[in-house]
Design a protein around this motif. Structure first.
Motif, PDB file in Angstrom:
ATOM      1  N   TYR A   1       0.825  -1.206   0.000  1.00  0.00           N
ATOM      2  CA  TYR A   1       0.000   0.000   0.000  1.00  0.00           C
ATOM      3  C   TYR A   1       0.860   1.257   0.000  1.00  0.00           C
ATOM      4  O   TYR A   1       0.490   2.275  -0.622  1.00  0.00           O
ATOM      5  CB  TYR A   1      -0.975  -0.021   1.172  1.00  0.00           C
ATOM      6  CG  TYR A   1      -2.082  -1.025   0.976  1.00  0.00           C
ATOM      7  CD1 TYR A   1      -3.095  -0.792   0.053  1.00  0.00           C
ATOM      8  CD2 TYR A   1      -2.109  -2.228   1.673  1.00  0.00           C
ATOM      9  CE1 TYR A   1      -4.108  -1.720  -0.158  1.00  0.00           C
ATOM     10  CE2 TYR A   1      -3.114  -3.162   1.476  1.00  0.00           C
ATOM     11  CZ  TYR A   1      -4.111  -2.902   0.559  1.00  0.00           C
ATOM     12  OH  TYR A   1      -5.102  -3.823   0.351  1.00  0.00           O
TER      13      TYR A   1
ATOM     14  N   TRP B   1     -12.637  -3.695  -7.932  1.00  0.00           N
ATOM     15  CA  TRP B   1     -11.767  -4.582  -8.694  1.00  0.00           C
ATOM     16  C   TRP B   1     -12.525  -5.366  -9.772  1.00  0.00           C
ATOM     17  O   TRP B   1     -11.906  -5.943 -10.654  1.00  0.00           O
ATOM     18  CB  TRP B   1     -11.085  -5.568  -7.756  1.00  0.00           C
ATOM     19  CG  TRP B   1      -9.956  -4.983  -6.974  1.00  0.00           C
ATOM     20  CD1 TRP B   1      -9.416  -3.733  -7.105  1.00  0.00           C
ATOM     21  CD2 TRP B   1      -9.218  -5.625  -5.931  1.00  0.00           C
ATOM     22  NE1 TRP B   1      -8.388  -3.561  -6.202  1.00  0.00           N
ATOM     23  CE2 TRP B   1      -8.247  -4.706  -5.473  1.00  0.00           C
ATOM     24  CE3 TRP B   1      -9.291  -6.881  -5.328  1.00  0.00           C
ATOM     25  CZ2 TRP B   1      -7.340  -5.011  -4.456  1.00  0.00           C
ATOM     26  CZ3 TRP B   1      -8.389  -7.192  -4.314  1.00  0.00           C
ATOM     27  CH2 TRP B   1      -7.419  -6.271  -3.877  1.00  0.00           C
TER      28      TRP B   1
ATOM     29  N   CYS C   1      -3.967   6.194  -1.471  1.00  0.00           N
ATOM     30  CA  CYS C   1      -4.391   5.408  -2.633  1.00  0.00           C
ATOM     31  C   CYS C   1      -5.843   5.703  -2.999  1.00  0.00           C
ATOM     32  O   CYS C   1      -6.189   5.841  -4.181  1.00  0.00           O
ATOM     33  CB  CYS C   1      -4.233   3.914  -2.352  1.00  0.00           C
ATOM     34  SG  CYS C   1      -2.535   3.342  -2.189  1.00  0.00           S
TER      35      CYS C   1
ATOM     36  N   LEU D   1      -6.516   2.443  -6.637  1.00  0.00           N
ATOM     37  CA  LEU D   1      -6.821   1.046  -6.326  1.00  0.00           C
ATOM     38  C   LEU D   1      -7.891   0.470  -7.232  1.00  0.00           C
ATOM     39  O   LEU D   1      -7.957  -0.746  -7.422  1.00  0.00           O
ATOM     40  CB  LEU D   1      -7.259   0.914  -4.865  1.00  0.00           C
ATOM     41  CG  LEU D   1      -6.201   1.241  -3.829  1.00  0.00           C
ATOM     42  CD1 LEU D   1      -6.788   1.153  -2.429  1.00  0.00           C
ATOM     43  CD2 LEU D   1      -5.001   0.304  -3.937  1.00  0.00           C
TER      44      LEU D   1
ATOM     45  N   ARG E   1       2.079   1.453  -3.537  1.00  0.00           N
ATOM     46  CA  ARG E   1       0.965   1.823  -4.412  1.00  0.00           C
ATOM     47  C   ARG E   1       0.664   3.317  -4.299  1.00  0.00           C
ATOM     48  O   ARG E   1       0.314   3.977  -5.289  1.00  0.00           O
ATOM     49  CB  ARG E   1      -0.259   0.994  -4.019  1.00  0.00           C
ATOM     50  CG  ARG E   1      -1.521   1.175  -4.795  1.00  0.00           C
ATOM     51  CD  ARG E   1      -1.397   0.718  -6.229  1.00  0.00           C
ATOM     52  NE  ARG E   1      -1.084   1.831  -7.104  1.00  0.00           N
ATOM     53  CZ  ARG E   1      -1.178   1.804  -8.415  1.00  0.00           C
ATOM     54  NH1 ARG E   1      -1.551   0.694  -9.032  1.00  0.00           N
ATOM     55  NH2 ARG E   1      -0.894   2.851  -9.142  1.00  0.00           N
TER      56      ARG E   1
END
Length: 601
Positions: A299, A489, A592, A598, A302
């Motif tokens: 994370y 996602w 993020c 994400l 990212r």
């Protein structure tokens, strides 16, 4: 100086030591500007600290109450530095360019003292201005290996003795610990005084300072001579010019990041990026647990990826550390690591195997650095093979020994780790569409839908964990971010009734051990967690519930300490910190979310 360049911090938000660092040197100062700790990489011990803290009692390694008390004490430490005859009646703290701590003290006499502290060129610099005053440099100090105090101790690393040998000569103070083969030096004292002393344990210092201004420079090395040389090398340079260079660099990095909490995620990630050979280790924090968890580091990486070219290079070097330096046993990464790449705790966690693969795939896709991808590509097969070796027969279930909170699993198969595995396989399929990855991802998705969806009081939910034979554990934890991200996602649509019922359960009293006053937390530290508030933010954004998103952001703003740092957990009836004043992951995850990285396809 504009408001953006000099941000006044509000002590009502919670006073913790202010942090600074660069290139593997990471430290903190107390509200009076005195150094609480200055920590640095060590090739054998991972991380060592020049600190005002007493050593942790090794006999209490498995005593969680003692661990919590010790860690809380680090946030309340008073450091070593100038003491003035007149009492301090007012303190003001600033972050210059969002990154460099500056402290302004008003004494009872009306005199003003100012201090700026930063790290540079493998050392640290502290500039004090105290016109007409003659302070004494005081405090307890020792050179120790960092304590690595864990709530779920996975096997203590033998702690070297705390032996302190200090020498003041030629205006340079050297501090050695022969048990560490390491030394620190501080240059900038008067050359009129010379002495040498030693003791077992921390040493109490009392050294005169110049009357108008003091520039102290810190250096480290394997022995006193090399540490002294490092400190003097910094001392020979023009401190105002060095400060201008550092401020320019941080100002450029800060540009475009408007939210202080999100910026803290990027800033602290930069500070925690420790050079190790050609790689970079990303620590979870520098004070409590200067260790590396693949999950936390993902994370942070990212949050950094795509921010600037130099941030992309940090991510590249982190991948090199992870894939070429970090130890693996039987093909598997450990629970956590020393900065040198040695496994600290060997417990097997499924998600720890997967986050490096996701980081590598995203890095290659977003930077176009296919040379690094090709260099590390053979490791992808090796990691996947090690994961597949644990597969439950002909089913697409994969066990894990521990939860992402480092706690033992009630049942062996963990929901959010399977969602993460699906995400990794889908990413690999984007890069290699002719490979087996898409078919494997489809099989994982079908297994989750067939095996993890179970009724709870008549309502189908995703179980937190299952045994594959009909038993289920219903729970959700602040550490299990993949469930919150499942619609973003593409694992399920946002309107999926099972996913919606599961997240509704997560934020209800029915989530025993995981929900506190309708805020998501964890049995690991029974309290609300900012990570849980960020999950709620993700869920609210997914559902288009703007009011809920605003309430989650308000809770995060209230939980943040005066420098924007989000802790591990806060009290259920207030935003008082109850665990971990330092924790990289929450701010990185928020960065993020704010950056929207994400949910990218």
């Amino acid at each position: 100086m504009s408001q953006d360049e000099e941000r006044l911090l509000n002590p009502a938000d919670g006073v913790k030591p202010l942090d600074f660092g660069a290139d593997g040197i990471i430290g903190s100062i107390d509200p009076n500007g005195r150094v609480v700790a200055l920590n640095t990489y060590h090739p054998q011990h991972g991380f060592v600290t020049l600190t005002a803290a007493d050593p942790f009692d090794e006999a209490r390694r498995y005593d969680q109450a003692a661990v919590r008390d010790y860690r809380a004490g680090l946030a309340a430490l008073r450091g070593f530095g100038p003491f003035f005859i007149e009492p301090i009646i007012q303190r003001q703290a600033f972050l210059l360019d969002g990154a460099i701590p500056s402290v302004r003290l008003t004494l009872a006499s009306g005199d003003t003292v100012e201090c700026i502290t930063w790290a540079q060129d493998g050392g640290a610099i502290q500039c004090w201005e105290h016109p007409g005053l003659a302070p004494r440099y005081r405090g307890r100090i020792s050179l120790q290996r960092c304590a690595y105090t864990q709530l779920t101790e996975g096997g203590p690393v033998p702690m070297p003795a705390t032996q302190t040998r200090a020498t003041l000569s030629g205006g340079v103070l050297t501090i050695e610990n022969p048990a560490l083969d390491w030394a620190a030096a501080i240059a900038g004292f008067s050359s009129d005084e010379s002495w040498e002393t030693s003791c077992d344990g921390p040493l109490t210092l009392d050294i005169p300072c110049p009357s108008d201004a003091t520039v102290l420079t810190w250096g480290f090395g394997p022995d006193a001579a090399s540490a002294r040389e490092a400190a003097q090398r910094l001392a020979a340079q023009d401190a105002p010019r060095l400060l201008e260079q550092v401020r320019t660099a941080w100002g450029a990095r800060r540009e475009g990041m408007l939210d202080d909490l999100a910026w803290r995620g990027v800033l602290y990630g930069w500070l925690l990026s420790v050079p190790v050979e050609e790689g970079v280790c990303i620590l979870t924090d520098h004070m409590l647990l200067p260790l590396a968890w693949n999950r936390d580091a993902y994370y942070v990486a990212r949050a950094l990826l795509g921010w600037r070219d130099e941030a992309n290079d940090l991510v590249r070097r982190h991948l090199l550390w992870m894939f070429t330096l970090a130890e693996r046993r039987d093909g598997a990464w450990g629970r956590c690591y020393l900065a040198n790449g040695r496994i600290k705790d060997g417990a097997y966690q499924l998600d720890q195997q997967l986050f490096p693969l996701l980081e590598l795939a995203e890095y290659a896709q977003e930077t176009g650095d296919w040379a690094t991808w090709e260099r590390l590509r053979p490791q992808v097969d090796a990691v996947i093979e090690a994961v597949m070796a644990r597969r439950a027969g002909d089913r697409w279930l994969f066990p894990t020994d521990e939860t992402p909170a480092d706690d033992p699993m009630v049942l062996p198969y963990h929901l959010s780790s399977h969602i993460l595995l699906w995400r990794v396989l889908r990413r690999l399929a984007q890069i290699e569409p002719d490979g087996p990855w898409a078919g494997m991802a489809d099989a994982i998705h079908a297994e989750v839908q067939a095996s993890f969806v179970m009724p709870r009081e008549g309502t189908p939910l995703y179980a937190y964990a299952i045994d594959g034979a009909g038993r289920a554990h219903f729970y959700h934890d602040a550490n299990d971010v993949p469930l919150a991200l499942a619609p973003a996602w593409g694992f399920v649509p946002a309107g999926d009734p099972v996913w919606q019922a599961t997240v509704d359960f997560a934020f209800s009293p029915a989530n025993v051990g995981g929900c506190y006053a309708r805020r998501l937390g964890s049995v690991h530290t029974p309290a609300p967690w900012p990570l849980g508030d960020i999950q709620e933010l993700i869920i609210a954004q997914t559902l288009g519930d703007h009011g809920r998103a605003q309430r989650a952001m308000a809770r995060l703003a209230a939980a943040a300490q005066w420098d924007g740092a989000l802790p591990e957990a806060t009290a259920a009836d207030s935003m008082r910190v109850v665990s971990r004043h330092w924790f990289a992951w929450p701010n990185a995850l928020l960065a993020c979310v704010v950056r929207g990285v994400l949910a990218r396809p």
